[in-house]
Design a protein around this motif. Structure first.
Motif: not given
Ligand code: HEM
Ligand SMILES: *[C@@H]1O[C@H](CO)[C@@H](O)[C@H](O)[C@H]1NC(C)=O
Ligand SMILES: *[C@@H]1O[C@H](CO)[C@@H](O)[C@H](O)[C@H]1NC(C)=O
Length: 266
Positions: A9, A13, A112-114, A121, A125, A141-142, A144-145, A147-148, A186, A210, A238
């Motif tokens: 998943s 992102s 986009p950057s975190p 942001l 978008f 979406a955050h 689930i999942g 971050a580092k 997250l 972010s 969503f």
């Molecule tokens: C709003 C701007 C967004 C930023 C700045 C952002 C940034 C990030 C960052 C930095 C991570 C962590 C990556 C890592 O450390 O491995 C992450 C994880 C994730 N993002 Fe985003 N993201 C954004 C929007 C989204 C959107 C729109 C979605 C999906 C619709 C999304 C879904 C996810 C998911 C599911 C994870 C978890 C991944 C995992 O556990 O392997 N993100 N995002």
């Protein structure tokens, strides 16, 4: 299974859309004469689960060669991952084709950057045709999942709008030096697709800078409160925004190709 789906998943992102479009360019491996997107700042060490896509592709090619694109696999897997974790479903329209190119520089500048501000942001978008409310919904979406440490360290040591007990417990896992790849969830329920993420933002428990920007006294505060108190509204918005994201400049007709192996062009 869930763990695998969660890993996949990640594709959500970062990729599906913020690139040129939803064309699976992100799956292409680097070769001697080709630089793909896997080493883009936001993708390197973050994207996991490529092997899951490979397994699905291998099975499809065995049964029905040359028909289902890697982009369509990503779109279906993304939807099914959300459903498997308790989130909403939506209709995936199939027939996307795969890119024959990838763009490292576009991946670097479109994602986009975190460290982004709320304004950044919203405009990022908006450049893809999404409203601020859709941006807030998609950020959900955050729910689930993980971050580092390297992407949220600064928040733990240099920001004030962070819940102090939350910051204390995270600092133990993410020291000021080292541990860059240590993962933290997250939101407080990282294997459930629920609206906890928004409640966490209200408690100043956003993990990424972010994330917390969405609830930091600005124009999106009200939308965060709506989603925090109404899971059904979040789920509906969503799903609608994901349909829209899946339709971003797809390759169709005779454009692109149906890759045989998602890691390389035919
Ligand atoms: C709003 C701007 C967004 C930023 C700045 C952002 C940034 C990030 C960052 C930095 C991570 C962590 C990556 C890592 O450390 O491995 C992450 C994880 C994730 N993002 Fe985003 N993201 C954004 C929007 C989204 C959107 C729109 C979605 C999906 C619709 C999304 C879904 C996810 C998911 C599911 C994870 C978890 C991944 C995992 O556990 O392997 N993100 N995002
Ligand atoms: C890139 O290199 C591979 C061998 O690694 C070769 O088969 C392919 O034709 C090359 N592609 C281009 C566009 O030069
Ligand atoms: C910090 O988190 C706790 C537990 O969720 C919560 O009760 C408290 O209100 C939060 N503090 C702030 C300032 O939001």
């Amino acid at each position: 299974m869930i763990a695998l789906l969660m890993q996949v998943s990640n594709f959500l992102s970062i990729l599906l859309s913020f690139r040129i479009g939803c064309d699976a360019s992100v799956l292409l491996d680097d070769t001697a004469n080709f630089t793909g997107e896997k080493t883009a700042g936001a993708n390197s060490n973050s994207l996991r689960g490529f092997n899951v896509i490979d397994t699905i592709k291998t099975q499809l090619e065995r049964m029905c060669p040359g028909v289902v694109s890697c982009s369509d696999i990503l779109s279906a897997v993304t939807r099914d991952s959300v459903v498997a974790l308790g989130g909403p479903s939506w209709k995936v329209v199939f027939g996307r084709r795969d890119s024959t190119t990838a763009s490292l520089s576009a991946a670097n500048s479109n994602i986009p950057s975190p460290a982004s501000s709320l304004g950044a942001l919203i405009s990022s978008f908006s450049s893809k045709g999404f409203t601020a409310n859709e941006m807030v919904a998609l950020s959900g979406a955050h729910t689930i999942g993980q971050a580092k440490c390297s992407v949220f360290r600064n928040r733990l040591y240099n920001e004030n709008n962070i819940n102090s007990s939350f910051a204390t417990s995270l600092r133990a896992k993410c020291p000021s030096n080292g541990g860059n790849n240590n993962l933290s969830p997250l939101d407080a329920s990282p294997t459930s697709f629920d609206n906890r993420y928004f409640n966490d933002l209200i408690s100043q428990r956003g993990l990424l800078h972010s994330d917390q920007e969405l609830f930091n006294g600005g124009s999106t505060n009200a939308q965060v409160r709506i989603y925090a108190s109404n899971q059904a509204t979040f789920s509906r918005d969503f799903a609608n925004a994901m349909v829209k994201m899946g339709n971003l400049s797809p390759l169709t007709g005779s454009n692109g190709q149906v890759r045989t192996n998602c890691r390389r062009t035919n």
